[in-house]
Write a protein that holds these residues in place. Structure first.
Motif: not given
Length: 566
Positions: A175-194
């Motif tokens: 919900e931040s501006d801009p939003p941060i991509n915290v999801y991995h491409d699988d839509g479940l796990h965390a990305s490195p940022l997550g």
């Protein structure tokens, strides 16, 4: 449609250890040792290692970490196997971090609290504090975020433990501006940022410091300091919203019942709950609706006042899971994208060649054109039809765009830099520009003459992500379904004169939940029709039903009146 995000989970888990938990216990433990007991949410991107690295950045050399984790394990699995109990007995710990899945459903909440209560005394006997590491929902089920927080909050309260609201920090980041991509491409796990975000929540809570007091650095220096600071702010936001030790139970917000009054109303109800609707279009001449069924591998026609009838037999001509659909009334064609997906019927039906773009003759239902997309292994979702007859297709799995020009035999394949999960496509009346909704990375403008693809941002430089369907209204605005936020919404995006910036974003409708997952739509004048009951959350990646989800939702297509732009 975000099959791309869910299907990549198979690739992730294929690289992970299976079977018994993998214990990684430090040889020397000190007064500030942390034991993590969990599953892939712990070991993907090595969360314990990230917490340890974070401590070292502020000179905290006394913090050590251990880990007992295995794929898909819940706390009850760890109790049954026994390695977690052995780790508690064999070493000395100050904190023991517990996690399982999202645990948002009522029965999952009860399960998490029950087994946390069983773990609690053993953790106390080991001289440690229990810490509940709150997990986020699937990206496709962001409306479960509040229930997930409530679940872990109440589990922490039950054992007088510590709450680490990482899932709520995901909400703050998105919900931040801009939003941060915290999801991995699988839509479940965390990305490195997550994973960094989750580690910041956990470390800050254990160490009693503010996440924003940490250095603005990232392991290997691969992320700029501004992004790191934004992650730290998201962690601070979540920590401020939850007590370190909950002293009262939290009430679950009902995300499925008592939907708020809205402008949309059911336009079409289909009794067959296995229908699995995805693509939708409306004939401007008489209001006839065309809707695809992933499960039934076909397209249905629904004339005004009549029941749904198949345009062609299920799986005819080897058609796979029917995804997007667009009607070309000038040429009397029905364009359909299809793919070989695990959710589709196979019993007695012919095999499918895979990902393809097919044009059916409306009068006869016969194949008029057929084009394999790439090597056929992708998952083409939505498509758009330009005024000159050009067909544009998105492939969220391969992060590609396809184009078929009028009269051409070959499909053009584009791999624009910056796209990760392209979904909806909208085209300008002159066929010069298209807009692409990338679910992960926001809205993009595609110059169809130069093939330059560039992000469309707000005046503040932010991006609008989590969007699925996308259409261009007669007044020049874009209409989209946003199913990647904490609540699903229908948005109206007001573009600037050149179409490369957003002047305003209006919420036309927002609900706690729809019947299923809202995905795509179609326009007829000032009426917007959209699929509000797609069944993606009710099936697993192998095409099996998720028993915990209960019955399939009623198949409903909704109608919404669009306001005037000016």
């Amino acid at each position: 449609m975000r099959y791309a995000l869910a299907s990549l989970l198979v690739g992730v888990l294929g690289c992970l250890p299976l079977g018994l938990p993998d214990p990684k216990i430090p040889r020397a433990v000190g007064d500030r040792a942390v034991l993590f007991i969990g599953n892939s949410h712990t070991y993907v991107n090595d969360l314990p290692g990230m917490v340890r690295w974070m401590a070292r950045q502020v000179g905290d050399t006394g913090l050590r970490t251990g880990e007992v984790s295995a794929p898909n394990f819940a706390l009850e699995d760890h109790l049954a196997i026994g390695q977690a109990a052995k780790a508690l007995q064999d070493s000395r710990w100050k904190w023991v971090v517990l996690q399982q899945g999202t645990s948002a459903l009522p029965e999952s909440q009860a399960n998490l609290e029950y087994y946390t209560r069983i773990f609690g005394p053993a953790i106390r006997e080991a001289g440690a504090d229990p810490v509940l590491y709150q997990i986020w929902p699937f990206a496709s089920r962001r409306f479960d975020a509040d229930a997930a927080l409530t679940s872990y909050w109440n589990a922490a309260f039950a054992v007088q433990g510590i709450l680490a609201p990482a899932g709520d920090a995901f909400t703050a980041a998105l919900e931040s501006d801009p939003p941060i991509n915290v999801y991995h491409d699988d839509g479940l796990h965390a990305s490195p940022l997550g994973t960094y975000l989750a580690a910041a929540v956990i470390y800050a809570r254990l160490a009693g410091v503010s996440p924003e007091s940490l250095p603005a650095t990232f392991p290997s220096g691969s992320v700029d300091s501004a992004t790191v600071r934004a992650l730290q702010r998201a962690a601070s936001t979540a920590l401020a919203r939850s007590p370190a030790r909950p002293t009262a139970r939290r009430v679950v917000k009902d995300t499925t019942a008592g939907l708020r009054d809205s402008l949309s109303a059911p336009r079409l109800v289909i009794d067959d709950t296995t229908f699995f609707p995805e693509g939708l279009d409306v004939d401007p001449r008489d209001g006839t609706m065309y809707v695809t069924s992933i499960r039934h591998r076909t397209v249905y026609r629904v004339r005004p006042g009549a029941a749904a009838e198949p345009v062609l037999a299920s799986g005819a001509e080897g058609l796979g899971a029917a995804m997007g659909v667009r009607l070309d009334v000038r040429r009397n064609l029905l364009w359909v994208t299809a793919a070989d997906l695990p959710y589709m019927r196979r019993d007695g039906l012919p095999p499918t060649p895979g990902a393809e773009l097919v044009a059916f003759d409306l009068a006869s239902g016969r194949v008029a054109q057929r084009h394999l997309l790439g090597d056929g292994s992708g998952a083409p979702g939505e498509l758009a039809l330009a005024s000159d007859g050009t067909v544009l297709v998105s492939d969220g799995l391969r992060a590609q765009l396809y184009r078929l020009r009028p009269g051409a035999r070959a499909i053009e394949v584009l791999r624009p830099e910056g796209l990760r999960s392209p979904q909806g496509i909208a085209v300008s009346p002159d066929a010069a520009v298209a807009w692409v909704a990338d679910w992960s990375r926001g809205l993009f403008r595609w110059d169809l003459r130069s093939d330059v693809v560039a992000p469309v941002t707000t005046a503040a430089g932010g991006r609008i992500g989590g969007m699925d369907g996308l259409l261009r209204a007669a007044d020049g605005s874009l209409v989209a379904v946003q199913n990647g936020g904490s609540r699903p919404r229908v948005l109206q995006l007001l573009l600037n004169a050149t179409g490369d910036g957003l002047e305003d974003v209006r919420v036309l409708e927002e609900r706690d939940a729809y019947e299923g997952e809202p995905t795509v739509g179609a326009l007829l004048g000032d009426r917007y029709f959209f699929v509000s009951s797609s069944a993606w959350p009710f099936w697993d990646e192998q095409g099996g039903r998720k028993s915990e989800r209960g019955p399939l939702p009623q198949v409903i297509l909704r109608e919404l009146a669009l306001p005037k732009q000016r």
